[in-house]
Design a protein around this motif. Sequence first.
Motif, PDB file in Angstrom:
ATOM      1  N   TYR A  99       0.948  -1.495   0.001  1.00 29.36           N
ATOM      2  CA  TYR A  99       0.040   0.023   0.158  1.00 29.36           C
ATOM      3  C   TYR A  99       0.695   1.318   0.064  1.00 29.36           C
ATOM      4  N   LEU A 100       0.804   2.059  -1.320  1.00 23.94           N
ATOM      5  CA  LEU A 100       1.534   3.347  -1.100  1.00 23.94           C
ATOM      6  C   LEU A 100       0.293   4.299  -1.586  1.00 23.94           C
ATOM      7  N   GLY A 106       0.347  14.171  -4.748  1.00 27.30           N
ATOM      8  CA  GLY A 106       1.561  13.562  -4.995  1.00 27.30           C
ATOM      9  C   GLY A 106       2.356  13.150  -3.796  1.00 27.30           C
ATOM     10  N   GLU A 107       1.843  13.770  -2.612  1.00 26.42           N
ATOM     11  CA  GLU A 107       2.698  13.490  -1.434  1.00 26.42           C
ATOM     12  C   GLU A 107       2.314  12.334  -0.591  1.00 26.42           C
ATOM     13  N   ILE A 108       3.266  11.289  -0.426  1.00 24.07           N
ATOM     14  CA  ILE A 108       2.802   9.977   0.328  1.00 24.07           C
ATOM     15  C   ILE A 108       1.986  10.172   1.785  1.00 24.07           C
ATOM     16  N   LEU A 109       1.122   9.697   1.885  1.00 24.59           N
ATOM     17  CA  LEU A 109       0.136  10.085   3.252  1.00 24.59           C
ATOM     18  C   LEU A 109       0.522   9.236   4.254  1.00 24.59           C
ATOM     19  N   PHE A 160      -4.822   8.454  -4.856  1.00 24.27           N
ATOM     20  CA  PHE A 160      -4.102   7.476  -5.727  1.00 24.27           C
ATOM     21  C   PHE A 160      -3.533   6.598  -4.718  1.00 24.27           C
ATOM     22  N   PHE A 161      -3.690   5.241  -5.196  1.00 24.73           N
ATOM     23  CA  PHE A 161      -2.771   4.272  -4.342  1.00 24.73           C
ATOM     24  C   PHE A 161      -2.412   3.148  -5.338  1.00 24.73           C
ATOM     25  N   TRP A 170       5.272   5.507 -12.222  1.00 18.67           N
ATOM     26  CA  TRP A 170       4.694   6.718 -12.068  1.00 18.67           C
ATOM     27  C   TRP A 170       5.899   7.768 -11.835  1.00 18.67           C
ATOM     28  N   ARG A 171       6.868   7.644 -10.996  1.00 15.11           N
ATOM     29  CA  ARG A 171       7.838   8.764 -11.041  1.00 15.11           C
ATOM     30  C   ARG A 171       8.536   8.860 -12.134  1.00 15.11           C
ATOM     31  N   LEU A 172       8.859   7.856 -12.841  1.00 21.13           N
ATOM     32  CA  LEU A 172      10.000   7.731 -14.115  1.00 21.13           C
ATOM     33  C   LEU A 172       9.308   8.356 -15.282  1.00 21.13           C
ATOM     34  N   THR A 173       7.797   8.136 -15.425  1.00 18.92           N
ATOM     35  CA  THR A 173       7.133   8.289 -16.618  1.00 18.92           C
ATOM     36  C   THR A 173       5.987   9.566 -16.455  1.00 18.92           C
ATOM     37  N   GLY A 174       5.500   9.614 -15.178  1.00 17.51           N
ATOM     38  CA  GLY A 174       4.273  10.454 -15.026  1.00 17.51           C
ATOM     39  C   GLY A 174       2.950   9.690 -15.321  1.00 17.51           C
ATOM     40  N   GLU A 175       3.150   8.281 -15.418  1.00 17.11           N
ATOM     41  CA  GLU A 175       1.875   7.709 -15.852  1.00 17.11           C
ATOM     42  C   GLU A 175       1.501   6.677 -14.606  1.00 17.11           C
ATOM     43  N   LYS A 176       0.140   6.940 -14.269  1.00 22.52           N
ATOM     44  CA  LYS A 176      -0.483   6.104 -13.230  1.00 22.52           C
ATOM     45  C   LYS A 176      -1.125   5.052 -13.631  1.00 22.52           C
ATOM     46  N   VAL A 177      -0.022   3.958 -13.971  1.00 25.69           N
ATOM     47  CA  VAL A 177      -0.613   2.583 -14.638  1.00 25.69           C
ATOM     48  C   VAL A 177      -0.106   1.467 -14.077  1.00 25.69           C
ATOM     49  N   LEU A 178      -0.568   0.143 -14.385  1.00 25.92           N
ATOM     50  CA  LEU A 178      -0.109  -0.808 -13.857  1.00 25.92           C
ATOM     51  C   LEU A 178      -0.149  -1.906 -14.618  1.00 25.92           C
TER      52      LEU A 178
END
Length: 528
Positions: A99-100, A106-109, A160-161, A170-178
């Motif tokens: 769980y992230l 974009g700040e981790i909670l 977003f999790f 996400w940090r490398l590409t900006g894309e929220k995908v999996l």
Amino acid sequence: MAPQGADALAAGRTALGIELGSTRIKACLIDSDTSEVLAVGSHAWENAYVDGLWTYSLEDVWAGLQGAYAALVADAEAKHGIAPTTYGAIGVSAMMHGYLAFDEVGEILVPFRTWRNTNTGRAAAALTEAFGVNIPLRWSIAHLHQAVLDAEPHVLQVDFFTTLAGYVHWRLTGEKVLGIGDASGMFPIDSATRDYDATLIERYNGLLGDHGIDVAGLLPRVLVAGEQAGTLTPEGAALLDPTGALQTGIPVAPPEGDAGTGMVATNAVAPRTGNVSAGTSIFAMVVLEHALAKVHEEIDLVTTPAGDAVAMVHCNNGASELGAWASLFTRFAEASGSPADADAVFATLLTEALSAEPDAGGLLAYNTLAGEPIADLPEGRPLVVRTPDSRFTLANFMRAQVYGVFGTLSLGMEVLAGEQVALDKMFAHGGIFRTAGVAQRFLAAAVGAPVAVGETASEGGAWGMAVLAGFVAAPEGTDLTHYLDEHVFADAPVTVVDPDPADVAGYHAYLDRYRDGLAIERAAASAI
């Protein structure tokens, strides 16, 4: 130097895979035409137990990725005379689940909660009952729902999790995908639509009632193997390579989980094939021909990177306890004035196990550093148990240790056998299989099927992720099974070991004792 490798590097005819495992971050660079390894790099790291939860800091994530990448570049330059600055494609994989959670900026909670945490029991039970599908403790939706049940303040801020691989991508590409395989460890997947199960999405939203959360809007978008999942941004390139040498715009594959990369690394993505991946944890994957008749708490239903249904038996405890004993013997060799490196000690100990009695001489070894849901163990206590008439020899001790790595796995595999799940061949990978013919032979006895190990077994998931990165360049519509059979594994050397009848009988005698001895484990956890 290898001229072909230098040519591939110079032309950018390469694919880079990086996998964040539990104890090591590995980078593997392959020739995308031949899938041969050109260079590797790694960085050791460890989880931390903070405020009652297992975690890794995000600072350690990036320090580790940078260390592994820098080591790979140095290895490529040493071997081929070229320090690569671009690649045909890149892919990132990591340990699944966990769980992230991030807010809208974009700040981790809360600190990263890894798959290893077992505090999600109430949530997993409630979701399993509501969905009619087994939701294990480590799944991402169980972590989110436990936070809801515990009324954690951060829940209403979640925008977003994702998983660890999804976060890095996400940090490398900006894309929220999996990738779909990793996504299937977050929330149940419908293999027909290759997406999250829409019925269960609605059911979960209804379960939340007044919380006003639409979970579909919080999950990463699902992609299947071969789809492009963005390109490396300037910010992403700087995160991976602070020297500034790494070029931007490189295609990036869908991020995957270690289960999916293990399937690819062992060419086990077709029905009636399976694979075992052994590391800090151990798990078996079997690609299904038909749906299971019942819900089983021991079995996760996940998918291949192409989206086909897979039954997964996941055990929290793998080869770490075996490694701890190898470290003890390494120190003994050093103290005795005959030092040997860790690999040599490991090989010596495993080879000794071949001369043991088939049932390990009456010894028992439990590798449970952490809790083990399959065995109904909330907490772990590593144990070696023997009776006064056990034959306590080094050979029997080591065979008991290796058998112990496979013990809880066998309990889950028995459930699949009861569901008439057919298995023609099991492929294996992980460091324990580097010593030829030992763990492979014992695993064949444990699963009652031939076990295959290839030369890439020790590179494991990082190599599998590199292959998936290379698959992005395959012609549209190319089937992953066909690609692996024809393009990757057509000429790959593979060693196959059939079950030995004496080993099979001995292992089952050991497993019967192992099952009975679980009461000792539970007593130990309550006493100390």
